[in-house]
Design an enzyme around this catalytic site. Structure first.
Site, PDB file in Angstrom:
ATOM      1  N   VAL A  12      29.495  37.510  38.434  1.00  0.00           N
ATOM      2  CA  VAL A  12      30.050  36.172  38.193  1.00  0.00           C
ATOM      3  C   VAL A  12      29.574  35.642  36.841  1.00  0.00           C
ATOM      4  CG1 VAL A  12      30.002  33.762  38.968  1.00  0.00           C
ATOM      5  CG2 VAL A  12      30.335  35.582  40.633  1.00  0.00           C
ATOM      6  N   THR A  18      28.197  31.063  45.465  1.00  0.00           N
ATOM      7  CA  THR A  18      28.748  30.568  46.738  1.00  0.00           C
ATOM      8  C   THR A  18      27.596  30.057  47.603  1.00  0.00           C
ATOM      9  OG1 THR A  18      30.505  32.174  46.536  1.00  0.00           O
ATOM     10  CG2 THR A  18      30.157  31.233  48.726  1.00  0.00           C
ATOM     11  N   GLU A  60      33.609  29.667  42.190  1.00  0.00           N
ATOM     12  CA  GLU A  60      34.191  30.749  41.405  1.00  0.00           C
ATOM     13  C   GLU A  60      35.197  31.516  42.253  1.00  0.00           C
ATOM     14  OE1 GLU A  60      33.579  31.480  38.046  1.00  0.00           O
ATOM     15  OE2 GLU A  60      35.448  32.235  38.857  1.00  0.00           O
ATOM     16  N   PHE A  61      36.376  31.774  41.680  1.00  0.00           N
ATOM     17  CA  PHE A  61      37.382  32.523  42.441  1.00  0.00           C
ATOM     18  C   PHE A  61      37.736  33.842  41.769  1.00  0.00           C
ATOM     19  CE2 PHE A  61      37.996  27.976  43.361  1.00  0.00           C
ATOM     20  CZ  PHE A  61      37.758  27.986  44.723  1.00  0.00           C
ATOM     21  N   LEU A  62      36.910  34.278  40.802  1.00  0.00           N
ATOM     22  CA  LEU A  62      37.183  35.546  40.110  1.00  0.00           C
ATOM     23  C   LEU A  62      37.103  36.711  41.081  1.00  0.00           C
ATOM     24  CD1 LEU A  62      34.742  35.265  37.031  1.00  0.00           C
ATOM     25  CD2 LEU A  62      37.119  34.534  37.153  1.00  0.00           C
ATOM     26  N   CYS A  79      31.261  39.943  48.606  1.00  0.00           N
ATOM     27  CA  CYS A  79      31.647  38.559  48.930  1.00  0.00           C
ATOM     28  C   CYS A  79      32.160  38.364  50.353  1.00  0.00           C
ATOM     29  CB  CYS A  79      32.688  38.071  47.928  1.00  0.00           C
ATOM     30  SG  CYS A  79      32.108  38.201  46.243  1.00  0.00           S
ATOM     31  N   LYS A 104      29.647  38.978  53.284  1.00  0.00           N
ATOM     32  CA  LYS A 104      28.562  37.981  53.195  1.00  0.00           C
ATOM     33  C   LYS A 104      29.083  36.577  53.527  1.00  0.00           C
ATOM     34  CE  LYS A 104      27.648  36.666  48.773  1.00  0.00           C
ATOM     35  NZ  LYS A 104      27.806  35.248  48.500  1.00  0.00           N
ATOM     36  N   LYS A 146      36.650  48.627  46.159  1.00  0.00           N
ATOM     37  CA  LYS A 146      38.085  48.492  45.873  1.00  0.00           C
ATOM     38  C   LYS A 146      38.319  49.101  44.498  1.00  0.00           C
ATOM     39  CE  LYS A 146      37.805  44.034  43.599  1.00  0.00           C
ATOM     40  NZ  LYS A 146      38.373  42.716  43.421  1.00  0.00           N
TER      41      LYS A 146
HETATM   42  C1  UGA Z   1      36.774  38.008  46.503  1.00  0.00           C
HETATM   43  C2  UGA Z   1      37.877  36.943  46.305  1.00  0.00           C
HETATM   44  O1  UGA Z   1      39.164  37.589  46.259  1.00  0.00           O
HETATM   45  C3  UGA Z   1      37.647  36.157  44.997  1.00  0.00           C
HETATM   46  O2  UGA Z   1      38.618  35.119  44.891  1.00  0.00           O
HETATM   47  C4  UGA Z   1      36.230  35.559  45.032  1.00  0.00           C
HETATM   48  O3  UGA Z   1      35.931  34.871  43.813  1.00  0.00           O
HETATM   49  C5  UGA Z   1      35.212  36.668  45.218  1.00  0.00           C
HETATM   50  O4  UGA Z   1      35.493  37.373  46.452  1.00  0.00           O
HETATM   51  C6  UGA Z   1      33.853  36.015  45.302  1.00  0.00           C
HETATM   52  O5  UGA Z   1      33.599  35.305  46.275  1.00  0.00           O
HETATM   53  O6  UGA Z   1      33.080  36.119  44.338  1.00  0.00           O
HETATM   54  P1  UGA Z   1      36.311  40.431  45.462  1.00  0.00           P
HETATM   55  O7  UGA Z   1      35.149  40.518  46.398  1.00  0.00           O
HETATM   56  O8  UGA Z   1      36.132  40.815  44.049  1.00  0.00           O
HETATM   57  O9  UGA Z   1      36.905  38.939  45.424  1.00  0.00           O
HETATM   58  O10 UGA Z   1      37.421  41.391  46.060  1.00  0.00           O
HETATM   59  P2  UGA Z   1      38.899  41.272  46.647  1.00  0.00           P
HETATM   60  O11 UGA Z   1      39.863  41.689  45.624  1.00  0.00           O
HETATM   61  O12 UGA Z   1      39.118  39.958  47.275  1.00  0.00           O
HETATM   62  O13 UGA Z   1      38.835  42.419  47.776  1.00  0.00           O
HETATM   63  C7  UGA Z   1      37.878  42.335  48.836  1.00  0.00           C
HETATM   64  C8  UGA Z   1      38.070  43.470  49.812  1.00  0.00           C
HETATM   65  O14 UGA Z   1      39.291  43.324  50.523  1.00  0.00           O
HETATM   66  C9  UGA Z   1      38.133  44.866  49.174  1.00  0.00           C
HETATM   67  O15 UGA Z   1      37.394  45.762  49.959  1.00  0.00           O
HETATM   68  C10 UGA Z   1      39.611  45.199  49.172  1.00  0.00           C
HETATM   69  O16 UGA Z   1      39.889  46.569  49.171  1.00  0.00           O
HETATM   70  C11 UGA Z   1      40.047  44.531  50.473  1.00  0.00           C
HETATM   71  N1  UGA Z   1      41.490  44.208  50.501  1.00  0.00           N
HETATM   72  C12 UGA Z   1      41.998  43.288  49.649  1.00  0.00           C
HETATM   73  C13 UGA Z   1      42.290  44.829  51.438  1.00  0.00           C
HETATM   74  O17 UGA Z   1      41.840  45.679  52.245  1.00  0.00           O
HETATM   75  N2  UGA Z   1      43.634  44.508  51.472  1.00  0.00           N
HETATM   76  C14 UGA Z   1      44.164  43.598  50.631  1.00  0.00           C
HETATM   77  O18 UGA Z   1      45.393  43.342  50.724  1.00  0.00           O
HETATM   78  C15 UGA Z   1      43.339  42.971  49.694  1.00  0.00           C
END
Ligand code: UGA
Length: 434
Positions: free
Chosen positions: A11, A122, A151-153, A262, A265, A322
């Site tokens: 972040v 968070t 933060e929503f990144l 994220c 947790k 991911k």
């Molecule tokens: C997530 C949120 O999307 C962000 O907006 C937030 O800022 C961030 O947490 C945080 O709290 O800091 P992130 O953890 O980077 O972001 O990852 P995501 O892209 O949200 O994916 C999370 C998990 O869900 C991954 O394991 C991904 O593979 C899975 N996923 C995502 C799926 O299985 N299917 C989907 O359609 C989307």
């Protein structure tokens, strides 16, 4: 403006680089000396698409610097951003706020002139009140406001998301702090939606958003289970649902369960926080339990495919939680691998970016392949665990020639089922009777 950022993780670092690119003077501080030495030597400490170029550009322009000295970063800063970790407590699963509180205590000593202290990490609802109290205790005379700036990144897309936010949420109980934020985010005026809300609402928005997205993933994974039995195709179902703008077409990719630093947790912290207020969040609690079970179920699918030849080599593609990141924290791939390792000591793995981080977790239990094809050499089964774009265009003909048996388990629905089957593979994926 002069900005101090405390914490240089996934972040803090992209946020610091982004704010420097907008023309601010940014100083990032971290306690880990090795991280700061690397950053000062021009080396990035994590992988993010597009980060390196902007990092180098802004360091060169003198707008971005790194230090281990809190005093150096905070003295004279208009805004201090808290971007330290809030990891889950190992037993209670609540957010552990020790790093936040320690940072607040330390930074409080160096406030001079009016300063906005903004929490990017968070944190549970009410943490802003605690930070305010800590700072006031250390520096009773200081002129400051504490705000929540969630933060929503997304990891892997942090730079894109920084410059194209869906919204900017500012949780502030003071109009003076709002004026400072308006100035800081002036480049986004007219380009994105601003929400000016109470500090506690802002803290809640972050948890409610992450928990909802986690639930959305759990929902589509349950639908995938249903489609497998009912003869429907989850990809078609997700597309059909997603065209309804009330549902939205994002976060409807069925897979092996969500992971990362994220969602696991924050869903746990949200559920625990609610229980403290005497509220049961049943949907979120079910999501947490079912997401944990899902990873074990996915491993079982793979194990069932190799039961006739348990010594056969397993080729695993994808280790990060991911695509687009080198981060293996709470990665479903890691959990599935741990299950597979109970049944096999013949596993080769490959990930475009996460090999180093995976090695820290898996040690010498697996073979680290230099590419997809080395991993597949002599393999009995190929398993796709992370959605890296490069896995969409595998040379199936070459892979068929390398493998001993021709089984593919695609837990991210990356491949075209018809094409793979035509190439002579026994193919299974998620959410369709493949
Ligand atoms: C997530 C949120 O999307 C962000 O907006 C937030 O800022 C961030 O947490 C945080 O709290 O800091 P992130 O953890 O980077 O972001 O990852 P995501 O892209 O949200 O994916 C999370 C998990 O869900 C991954 O394991 C991904 O593979 C899975 N996923 C995502 C799926 O299985 N299917 C989907 O359609 C989307």
């Amino acid at each position: 403006m002069k900005i101090a950022i405390i914490g240089t993780g996934y972040v803090g670092l992209p946020t610091g680089v982004g704010l420097a690119e907008l023309g601010n003077e940014v100083c990032c501080v971290d306690k880990i000396k090795e991280k700061i030495s690397a950053l000062n030597a021009g080396e990035l400490t994590l992988y993010e698409d597009g980060l390196e170029e902007l990092f180098k550009k802004n360091v060169k322009a003198g707008r971005l610097s790194f230090t281990t000295s809190m005093a150096k970063a905070v003295i004279g800063a208009d805004v201090v951003l808290l971007a330290v970790g809030t990891p889950p407590h190992p037993e209670t699963k609540e957010a552990d706020l020790q790093y936040i509180y320690a940072a607040a205590k330390e930074l409080a000593q160096y406030l001079d002139g009016y300063t906005v202290i903004a929490t990017k990490s968070t944190v549970p609802v009410g943490t802003g009140d605690e930070i305010e109290e800590i700072v006031r205790k250390v520096s009773p005379q200081a002129d400051f406001d504490v705000i929540s700036l969630p933060e929503f990144l997304r990891e892997g897309f942090a730079i894109h998301d920084f410059f194209h936010p869906d919204r900017i949420v500012v949780g502030a109980n003071s109009s003076k702090a709002c004026e400072v934020m308006k100035q800081l985010y002036a480049p986004f005026e007219g380009k994105t939606e601003f929400l000016w809300v109470k500090r506690r609402s802002s803290e809640a928005i972050k948890y409610a958003s992450n928990a909802f997205l986690a639930m959305k993933i759990h929902y589509i994974n349950e639908m995938a289970n249903f489609c497998e039995k009912a003869g429907a195709d989850i990809n078609e179902v997700a597309k059909g649902m997603g065209t309804d703008s009330r549902i939205g077409n994002k976060f409807l990719n069925a897979g092996p369960g969500y992971g990362g630093s994220c969602f696991p947790k924050d869903t746990n912290a949200m559920a625990q926080m609610a229980r403290k207020y005497g509220v049961r969040l049943n949907l979120i609690e079910t999501t947490i339990a079912k997401n944990d079970e899902r990873k074990a179920e996915m491993a079982e699918r793979v194990i069932a495919k190799i039961k006739n030849n348990p010594q056969g080599k397993i080729a695993v593609l994808g280790l990060a939680f991911k695509g687009g990141t080198d981060d293996c924290r709470e990665s479903p791939a890691m959990d599935i691998l741990k299950e597979l390792l109970k049944h096999s000591n013949n596993i080769a793995v490959y990930d475009p970016k996460a090999m180093q981080n995976a090695e820290k977790l898996l040690g010498n239990q697996v073979m680290y392949a230099k590419d997809v094809y080395e991993a597949c050499d002599e393999a009995e089964i190929l398993v796709i665990l992370t959605e890296w774009e490069e896995f969409r265009n595998l040379d199936l003909h070459r892979i068929r020639g390398l493998m001993k048996a021709h089984k593919i388990v695609d837990l991210r629905n990356m491949l075209n089922a018809d094409a793979v089957k035509k190439s002579g593979f026994d193919y299974s994926c998620i959410g369709m009777n493949s």
